[in-house]
Design a protein around this motif. Sequence first.
Motif, mmCIF file in Angstrom:
data_model
loop_
_atom_site.group_PDB
_atom_site.id
_atom_site.type_symbol
_atom_site.label_atom_id
_atom_site.label_comp_id
_atom_site.label_asym_id
_atom_site.label_seq_id
_atom_site.Cartn_x
_atom_site.Cartn_y
_atom_site.Cartn_z
ATOM 1 N N VAL A 263 -12.508 0.495 -36.127
ATOM 2 C CA VAL A 263 -11.297 0.764 -36.893
ATOM 3 C C VAL A 263 -10.310 -0.370 -36.649
ATOM 4 N N TYR A 264 -9.751 -0.919 -37.735
ATOM 5 C CA TYR A 264 -8.827 -2.043 -37.636
ATOM 6 C C TYR A 264 -7.420 -1.616 -38.020
ATOM 7 N N THR A 265 -6.443 -2.180 -37.320
ATOM 8 C CA THR A 265 -5.039 -2.060 -37.695
ATOM 9 C C THR A 265 -4.584 -3.451 -38.108
ATOM 10 N N GLY A 266 -4.425 -3.658 -39.400
ATOM 11 C CA GLY A 266 -4.230 -5.018 -39.890
ATOM 12 C C GLY A 266 -5.528 -5.780 -39.699
ATOM 13 N N ASN A 267 -5.467 -6.915 -39.009
ATOM 14 C CA ASN A 267 -6.689 -7.670 -38.711
ATOM 15 C C ASN A 267 -7.097 -7.527 -37.252
ATOM 16 N N LYS A 268 -6.517 -6.538 -36.557
ATOM 17 C CA LYS A 268 -6.818 -6.326 -35.144
ATOM 18 C C LYS A 268 -7.697 -5.093 -34.978
ATOM 19 N N LYS A 269 -8.755 -5.234 -34.174
ATOM 20 C CA LYS A 269 -9.624 -4.094 -33.888
ATOM 21 C C LYS A 269 -8.934 -3.189 -32.879
ATOM 22 N N SER A 270 -8.656 -1.957 -33.268
ATOM 23 C CA SER A 270 -7.923 -1.044 -32.391
ATOM 24 C C SER A 270 -8.819 0.017 -31.763
ATOM 25 N N ASN A 295 -0.222 -6.980 -27.232
ATOM 26 C CA ASN A 295 1.137 -7.415 -26.956
ATOM 27 C C ASN A 295 1.868 -7.641 -28.278
ATOM 28 N N LEU A 296 3.161 -7.852 -28.196
ATOM 29 C CA LEU A 296 3.947 -8.030 -29.412
ATOM 30 C C LEU A 296 3.605 -9.316 -30.152
ATOM 31 N N ASP A 297 2.960 -10.274 -29.461
ATOM 32 C CA ASP A 297 2.539 -11.500 -30.141
ATOM 33 C C ASP A 297 1.108 -11.387 -30.654
ATOM 34 N N ASN A 298 0.581 -10.132 -30.709
ATOM 35 C CA ASN A 298 -0.741 -9.815 -31.271
ATOM 36 C C ASN A 298 -1.909 -10.262 -30.398
ATOM 37 N N THR A 299 -1.661 -10.626 -29.147
ATOM 38 C CA THR A 299 -2.757 -10.911 -28.222
ATOM 39 C C THR A 299 -3.168 -9.611 -27.540
ATOM 40 N N ARG A 318 -11.772 0.113 -17.865
ATOM 41 C CA ARG A 318 -10.834 -0.630 -18.696
ATOM 42 C C ARG A 318 -10.863 -2.106 -18.322
ATOM 43 N N SER A 319 -10.455 -2.938 -19.276
ATOM 44 C CA SER A 319 -10.329 -4.378 -19.070
ATOM 45 C C SER A 319 -8.899 -4.778 -19.403
ATOM 46 N N LEU A 320 -8.278 -5.574 -18.529
ATOM 47 C CA LEU A 320 -6.926 -6.070 -18.747
ATOM 48 C C LEU A 320 -6.976 -7.580 -18.914
ATOM 49 N N TYR A 321 -6.216 -8.100 -19.877
ATOM 50 C CA TYR A 321 -6.291 -9.508 -20.244
ATOM 51 C C TYR A 321 -5.010 -10.240 -19.853
ATOM 52 N N PHE A 322 -5.174 -11.489 -19.385
ATOM 53 C CA PHE A 322 -4.038 -12.286 -18.937
ATOM 54 C C PHE A 322 -4.102 -13.677 -19.562
ATOM 55 N N TYR A 323 -2.936 -14.292 -19.666
ATOM 56 C CA TYR A 323 -2.830 -15.527 -20.440
ATOM 57 C C TYR A 323 -2.305 -16.697 -19.622
ATOM 58 N N THR A 324 -2.297 -16.533 -18.306
ATOM 59 C CA THR A 324 -2.011 -17.640 -17.407
ATOM 60 C C THR A 324 -3.329 -18.125 -16.825
ATOM 61 N N ASP A 325 -3.340 -19.334 -16.267
ATOM 62 C CA ASP A 325 -4.553 -19.831 -15.630
ATOM 63 C C ASP A 325 -4.937 -18.914 -14.481
ATOM 64 N N TYR A 326 -6.220 -18.720 -14.284
ATOM 65 C CA TYR A 326 -6.708 -17.860 -13.214
ATOM 66 C C TYR A 326 -6.203 -18.351 -11.866
ATOM 67 N N SER A 327 -5.710 -17.431 -11.023
ATOM 68 C CA SER A 327 -5.144 -17.657 -9.696
ATOM 69 C C SER A 327 -3.693 -18.107 -9.762
ATOM 70 N N SER A 328 -3.148 -18.246 -10.960
ATOM 71 C CA SER A 328 -1.735 -18.594 -11.097
ATOM 72 C C SER A 328 -0.942 -17.349 -11.456
ATOM 73 N N GLU A 411 12.784 -6.547 -25.800
ATOM 74 C CA GLU A 411 12.884 -6.164 -27.206
ATOM 75 C C GLU A 411 11.599 -6.466 -27.975
ATOM 76 N N ASN A 412 11.443 -7.677 -28.488
ATOM 77 C CA ASN A 412 10.267 -7.975 -29.306
ATOM 78 C C ASN A 412 9.215 -8.778 -28.553
ATOM 79 N N THR A 413 9.303 -8.838 -27.218
ATOM 80 C CA THR A 413 8.370 -9.635 -26.428
ATOM 81 C C THR A 413 7.965 -8.867 -25.181
ATOM 82 N N MET A 414 6.679 -8.940 -24.816
ATOM 83 C CA MET A 414 6.229 -8.364 -23.558
ATOM 84 C C MET A 414 5.250 -9.320 -22.903
#
Length: 423
Positions: A263-270, A295-299, A318-328, A411-414
């Motif tokens: 099931v997709y919400t927009g172009n994101k698989k939800s 996230n609010l930026d669609n990641t 569950r799997s949690l995703y991060f957007y900094t370099d690993y170990s940082s 507000e619009n960022t997390m």
Amino acid sequence: MFRKSMQMYRINALFLILLTLGMSSPVTAQVGEFFSGKLISDIPWRWMFAQKWDSESNSWGDTTSIVYTKGTLKMPEEIVNRAKDSNDIWRDLQKVVLTYANNRIKTARIYQYIPDSLKYTSLPILALNYSWEGDLTSKVSGELPLTTLMNLDPATLGMYAPLFAEIKILFEQQNTINGGKITEGIGRIKLSINPLIYALFVTMMSSSGTDIPLPGSDLPLDTNWINQIKTTYTYITGSEIQIQSSWSSSDSQWVPLQKDSLVYTGNKKSLTFHFNYDSTTNRWDLTSKDSTSYNLDNTPNQTVSMKLTGSTWENSNRSLYFYTDYSSSSARFSSNKSVKSNIIAAKIYNFPDHPSLELELKNESRISIIITDLKGRTVYKATHLHNFAGTYSISLPVYACGSYLCAVRSENTMETIPFSIVK
């Protein structure tokens, strides 16, 4: 001691190959998505970790695995899978090494980590080659050594080791593409072995009396392919259905196995619902589901898997995703982020007595800070904090040693920042 059923390997060969891929990285766990190249060629996160649900404490348990990428964002050069060993020490398990051509994956090589020598295998345990039609893979092909598939240790094979090394399973998945979408994918396998080597192999087996299954007793040699698995794709507005079937050689027909309803919400698989086929009742039984939040930026933020027990949904992992370099522990928005993003930069410093959050805001706004441990328990929460544009240092009252996640919302960022306290 080498007695094994080649019939079992014939039936499950491609599934075992895919299982190996799934163990290498979560992005290869779904058969259809892996062979379509939808995920592995577009990984937005830098690293992620997985947890299992602890029913006794009714919370998320310890981290079971970590996957991180190296190289360019969305086009990683390596994907590394890690887990804890028996001594509770994090070790590498496998890595996928990728090469690209025209911004698309050209090859993928999977290497196994050897704990005793503290290094990876010199040769890949699995090699994949990609062919593309536009943005979709038209074909994925590769080979797998028979010793890897049968989990045979070359050291125990003695004089037969060189012969086994020459025997490989060749496999390929050919995708049918219509209207810019994959509508069907058929996977098949065959044994590849030099006929002279095979003749020598048979002679040695017969003369020694060793009961090792002869390759070719159930698998044809060289030019004959055997169907293994088929995936069909059906697209409806806002949803997609994938049905996987296995080939029955005795009945000469495809037999349904599993079904995924996306099931997709927009172009994101939800949401993804998973079904198993019950041949006795000729119906699909719902077994589990995955839900992904963003996230609010669609990641992607996290994916939670639940299993159906009777009529009750229960957490599974569950799997949690991060957007900094690993170990940082820093989290920064790149220049291509939405201009609406209000958090310019966020970083946590571990001072001797407490951690401190350094936050830079683009505009005046209210922010919320929630800190949880890796079992999902909230250890600190502050909401509706009013801050002007600029840089701030905020003391975080967290003192116990351990690993934590700090979620900052403006507000619009997390943004979620992992950090640890070690004393």
